[in-house]
Design a protein around this motif. Structure first.
Motif, short mmCIF file in Angstrom:
data_model
loop_
_atom_site.label_atom_id
_atom_site.label_comp_id
_atom_site.label_asym_id
_atom_site.label_seq_id
_atom_site.Cartn_x
_atom_site.Cartn_y
_atom_site.Cartn_z
N LEU A 33 4.05 -19.94 -3.51
CA LEU A 33 3.91 -18.49 -3.58
C LEU A 33 3.23 -17.99 -2.31
O LEU A 33 2.47 -18.74 -1.68
N SER A 34 3.48 -16.75 -1.94
CA SER A 34 2.82 -16.13 -0.80
C SER A 34 2.15 -14.84 -1.25
O SER A 34 2.75 -14.04 -1.98
N LEU A 64 8.30 -17.91 -3.65
CA LEU A 64 9.34 -18.16 -2.66
C LEU A 64 10.62 -18.51 -3.42
O LEU A 64 10.60 -19.35 -4.32
N GLN A 65 11.70 -17.86 -3.07
CA GLN A 65 12.98 -18.19 -3.66
C GLN A 65 13.63 -19.32 -2.86
O GLN A 65 13.17 -19.66 -1.76
N THR A 69 11.41 -18.93 3.61
CA THR A 69 10.15 -19.34 4.21
C THR A 69 9.03 -18.56 3.54
O THR A 69 9.28 -17.53 2.89
N ALA A 70 7.82 -19.02 3.73
CA ALA A 70 6.66 -18.34 3.14
C ALA A 70 6.54 -16.90 3.64
O ALA A 70 6.30 -15.98 2.87
N LEU A 71 6.75 -16.70 4.94
CA LEU A 71 6.62 -15.37 5.51
C LEU A 71 7.76 -14.46 5.07
O LEU A 71 7.53 -13.29 4.74
N THR A 72 8.97 -14.97 5.03
CA THR A 72 10.11 -14.18 4.57
C THR A 72 9.91 -13.74 3.13
O THR A 72 10.18 -12.59 2.77
N ALA A 73 9.42 -14.65 2.30
CA ALA A 73 9.16 -14.32 0.90
C ALA A 73 8.10 -13.23 0.78
O ALA A 73 8.25 -12.29 -0.01
N LEU A 74 7.04 -13.34 1.57
CA LEU A 74 6.00 -12.33 1.51
C LEU A 74 6.54 -10.96 1.93
O LEU A 74 6.28 -9.95 1.27
N LYS A 75 7.30 -10.93 3.01
CA LYS A 75 7.88 -9.65 3.46
C LYS A 75 8.79 -9.06 2.40
O LYS A 75 8.78 -7.84 2.16
N ARG A 76 9.58 -9.89 1.74
CA ARG A 76 10.46 -9.42 0.66
C ARG A 76 9.63 -8.85 -0.48
O ARG A 76 9.90 -7.75 -0.98
N GLU A 77 8.59 -9.58 -0.89
CA GLU A 77 7.74 -9.12 -1.99
C GLU A 77 7.01 -7.82 -1.64
O GLU A 77 6.89 -6.92 -2.47
N LEU A 78 6.51 -7.71 -0.41
CA LEU A 78 5.82 -6.48 0.00
C LEU A 78 6.76 -5.28 -0.06
O LEU A 78 6.37 -4.19 -0.49
N PHE A 79 8.00 -5.50 0.35
CA PHE A 79 8.98 -4.41 0.29
C PHE A 79 9.34 -4.09 -1.16
O PHE A 79 9.37 -2.92 -1.56
N GLU A 80 9.61 -5.12 -1.96
CA GLU A 80 10.00 -4.90 -3.36
C GLU A 80 8.89 -4.23 -4.16
O GLU A 80 9.13 -3.27 -4.90
N GLU A 81 7.67 -4.73 -4.02
CA GLU A 81 6.57 -4.25 -4.86
C GLU A 81 5.98 -2.92 -4.39
O GLU A 81 5.57 -2.10 -5.21
N LEU A 82 5.92 -2.72 -3.05
CA LEU A 82 5.21 -1.55 -2.51
C LEU A 82 6.02 -0.69 -1.56
O LEU A 82 5.55 0.36 -1.13
N GLY A 83 7.21 -1.15 -1.18
CA GLY A 83 7.98 -0.43 -0.17
C GLY A 83 7.36 -0.58 1.21
O GLY A 83 7.62 0.21 2.11
N LEU A 84 6.55 -1.61 1.40
CA LEU A 84 5.81 -1.82 2.65
C LEU A 84 6.64 -2.64 3.63
O LEU A 84 7.13 -3.72 3.30
N ILE A 85 6.80 -2.11 4.84
CA ILE A 85 7.54 -2.81 5.90
C ILE A 85 6.79 -2.69 7.22
O ILE A 85 5.88 -1.87 7.35
#
Length: 161
Positions: A33-34, A64-65, A69-85
């Motif tokens: 997880l990230s 992580l799906q 990668t750990a960073l890609t997963a975090l960026k995906r989660e930040l966008f999904e959960e908060l709309g953060l990019i």
């Protein structure tokens, strides 16, 4: 259906996967997880979960799906959960969570975040709020955080990373 890769206790990816919510994590393997510690002006941004997690608080992030990668997963989660990019993300650590078969990648974001512009994932996020370190420690004591996130507070926030 989320497919998750499995890892050994030395953080090496194995040639094995499980289906999240269907398969159990086999003995001597882990999922990864990230999570992001988002810090602005000595306050930390947390998400309040929905009823499925008893409205407890947590840091943004998640599993992580398969083949992420750990960073890609975090960026995906930040966008999904908060709309953060488009945030600057610094890796703090990769650690074995001692209570479950989890490996955490812990990151720090210190960009100025305007929470009024964030869009939450309503299935997972009830609300968001900034907390001081003192407030987070009180939340740990009062069992207001999801268990793995207590680990992050007591091992990283308390020690200033």
């Amino acid at each position: 259906m989320e497919i998750l890769d499995l890892y050994d206790n030395n953080f090496n990816k194995l040639d094995k996967t499980i289906v999240r919510g269907v398969d159990e994590i086999p003995e001597n393997t882990n999922i990864m997880l990230s999570y992001a510690i988002i810090k602005n002006d000595n306050k930390f941004l947390l998400e309040q979960t929905t009823i499925r997690n008893d409205y407890k608080w947590c840091f943004a992030g998640g599993h992580l799906q398969h083949n992420e990668t750990a960073l890609t997963a975090l960026k995906r989660e930040l966008f999904e959960e908060l709309g953060l990019i488009n945030t600057k993300i610094t890796k703090l650590a990769t650690v074995k969570y001692p209570e479950k078969n989890f490996i955490f990648n812990i990151y720090l974001i210190t960009d100025k975040i305007d929470t009024s512009k964030l869009k939450y994932q309503l299935e997972e996020v009830n609300t968001i709020k900034w907390f001081t370190k003192k407030e987070l420690l009180k939340m740990v004591d009062n069992d207001l955080l999801l268990q793995p996130h207590k680990f992050i507070v007591t091992n990283y926030i308390v020690n200033d990373f």
